[in-house]
Design a protein around this motif. Structure first.
Motif, PDB file in Angstrom:
ATOM      1  N   TYR A 117      44.283  74.684  26.245  1.00 42.21           N
ATOM      2  CA  TYR A 117      44.430  73.537  25.351  1.00 42.21           C
ATOM      3  C   TYR A 117      45.248  73.974  24.152  1.00 42.21           C
ATOM      4  N   THR A 141      47.990  67.812  25.179  1.00 35.95           N
ATOM      5  CA  THR A 141      47.486  69.060  24.604  1.00 35.95           C
ATOM      6  C   THR A 141      46.004  69.326  24.834  1.00 35.95           C
ATOM      7  N   LYS A 190      45.283  70.978  29.225  1.00 39.37           N
ATOM      8  CA  LYS A 190      46.555  71.454  29.754  1.00 39.37           C
ATOM      9  C   LYS A 190      46.546  71.703  31.261  1.00 39.37           C
ATOM     10  N   TYR A 218      47.324  68.301  32.646  1.00 36.93           N
ATOM     11  CA  TYR A 218      48.668  67.898  32.229  1.00 36.93           C
ATOM     12  C   TYR A 218      49.740  68.668  32.986  1.00 36.93           C
ATOM     13  N   GLN A 219      49.545  69.981  33.129  1.00 36.03           N
ATOM     14  CA  GLN A 219      50.518  70.803  33.847  1.00 36.03           C
ATOM     15  C   GLN A 219      50.595  70.408  35.319  1.00 36.03           C
TER      16      GLN A 219
END
Length: 508
Positions: free
Chosen positions: A369, A384, A387, A390-391
């Motif tokens: 994060y 953020t 992560k 998100y990735q």
């Protein structure tokens, strides 16, 4: 009087010394350093003599909290104050809650039925089998690719047209097998949880495990597909342009059981043939992180049972009668404890548990994060705070779609749509109420992101501060508390309570 006389004498002596120095030097000018030092000493002497003429206001400067301030002040003290206020405020509410309802915590009391526990354990061991199935599929594909590579002059030339057709045919079979495998990985667990597991906690943990394995399995398939393509279609310089870390375990050497098992336990959703690794395991570090997970879990359990549950139960009649003012009051009361529970859960998962898991597996990249609490827009928050997710979506959904010609905005819509579906699966299925609140709560983030995106790009502190405030308001009041109220109300309307639903089942 004596002090004034002494000071006057020192000033006179200093002035005489300056005249004497100048006379000795003749017509030569003193150096700037000497003159500056002499002026400084004279000024100090004068300040002792004339104590009421000190220049307090000698330069223009803004207030510390002003927008014109060129140096950002430290808010460490305010942070400490807010922590104290949050802790004291919630402790007061919990004491008031205990005085009103008594102690609601009961260690021996639970609503776990024997059926829920058994099915949850069975699924816990069956869900990773889909990763093993993906390994078998990739193992067969890797063997076929190795044979084809040998027949193409050891990879010095691309396959012939006939060989390429055979490879594409095999590739389609591999893709269909992976699609069937990852679909079953999520579908079977979802059906069992929805129709057979009735306790929300066991259902949520089981469904979360299935979603994680589903994401890992698809990442394993997507990544090896591209690695296999590069392996079979060697273009000059292409293999050398692969990430440097991949050279530690080039395709098809990565298709091994040990490599798969490491990916299964690694604290990431994105598959790579190799990862940055640490040199050793710090078991003291692991013990500290495990202790944090245990302690925070107790805090979450206590806060949920002693405080959040009564607030939710007392909100049911307000929702049934559509008493809007009292519903808003319930939301604001629930927002404080839900924020505490969420923050404790965030720290327990992303800081403690994932770091402990990374230490045991010697996983080097521990950026799970970023400073999401300073988010200047909702978009910054979603990039953020989590992560690993998100990735995953950026690597396997967003970038491939943009690379195929999709507009970035359309790719973002696809990402949020898929994420919204998974949120509804994780919340609606375990509570047996697919009412769409979690889906809409996630999917409707897009217009809010577009609304706050200009604030993130503004250079002025006002815009960034306004964006951060909008994020916190939507996060603490309009987000989690509202969703918790809706799903709790739906559960109570359908079952009455967990214990009522379990009345016909023996409790373990």
């Amino acid at each position: 009087m004596t002090t004034t006389t002494a000071t006057s004498t020192s000033v006179d002596n200093l002035q005489a010394t300056r005249r004497h120095t100048k006379d000795n030097e003749g017509s030569s000018e003193p150096t700037p350093e000497t003159a500056q030092r002499a002026t400084h000493e004279l000024r100090r002497a004068l300040q002792k003599k004339y104590r009421h003429v000190a220049a307090v206001h000698s330069q223009s400067q803004p207030s510390k909290l002003s927008q014109d301030s060129t140096v950002a002040p430290s808010f460490l003290g305010f942070r400490n104050l807010m922590i104290i206020v949050i802790v004291v405020g919630n402790l007061r509410l919990m004491i008031e809650n205990i005085q009103k309802y008594g102690v609601l915590i009961c260690i021996r009391c639970h609503d776990f039925s024997r059926q829920d526990v058994i099915l949850g354990l069975i699924l816990y061991f069956l869900i990773p089998c889909h990763l093993f199935a993906a390994y078998l599929i990739e193992l067969a594909a890797a063997q076929q690719a190795s044979g084809l590579r040998k027949r193409t002059k050891d990879g010095t030339a691309s396959p012939t047209e006939d060989q390429n057709k055979r490879f594409n045919a095999t590739w389609k079979v591999v893709a269909w097998l992976h699609a069937a495998n990852i679909t079953l990985a999520l579908a079977i667990t979802t059906l069992v949880v929805y129709f057979r597991i009735y306790h929300p906690l066991i259902g949520t943990l089981t469904e979360l495990h299935a979603v994680i394995v589903w994401l890992k399995t698809s990442s394993y398939a997507f990544t090896n597909r591209d690695l296999r393509h590069a392996y079979l279609h060697p273009v000059k310089g292409e293999l050398d342009a692969m990430p440097e870390i991949y050279k530690q375990c080039p395709y098809p050497n990565n298709i091994t059981m040990g490599n798969l098992v490491y990916f299964w336990w690694a604290p990431t959703l994105v598959y790579q043939p190799a990862y940055p690794r640490t040199d050793k395991i710090r078991w003291v570090f692991v013990a500290k992180r495990v202790g944090e997970v245990f302690g925070l879990s107790v805090v979450i359990w206590f806060a949920s049972e002693q405080y959040a549950a009564p607030v939710l139960r007392n909100s049911l009649d307000k929702i049934a009668s559509l008493d809007i003012p009292n519903i808003l009051e319930r939301l604001m009361k629930l927002s404080t404890i839900s924020l505490v529970i969420w923050l404790a859960g965030f720290f327990a998962l992303f800081q403690s548990f994932l770091n402990a898991l990374a230490e045991v597996t010697r996983f080097g990249d521990r950026s799970f994060y970023d400073d999401w609490w300073n988010s200047e827009s909702l978009g910054a928050y979603w990039r953020t705070w989590n992560k690993p997710v998100y990735q995953y979506f950026k690597r396997h959904v967003y970038m491939p779609m943009v690379g195929r010609g999709w507009k970035p905005s359309h790719a973002s819509i696809a990402v949020f749509f898929l994420s919204a579906v998974l949120h509804e699966v994780l919340v609606g299925v375990p509570t047996h109420n697919i009412i769409g609140v979690a889906f809409l709560g996630m999917f409707l983030q897009l217009p809010l992101i577009n609304l706050t995106a200009p604030l993130e790009k503004m250079q002025s502190p006002t815009g960034r501060m306004l964006g951060n405030c909008i994020f916190w308001v939507s996060f603490t009041i309009l987000g989690q508390p509202f969703a918790a109220l809706m799903y709790f109300y739906a559960w109570q309307a359908k079952y009455g309570s967990v214990s009522k639903r379990m009345a016909g089942n023996p409790v373990a």
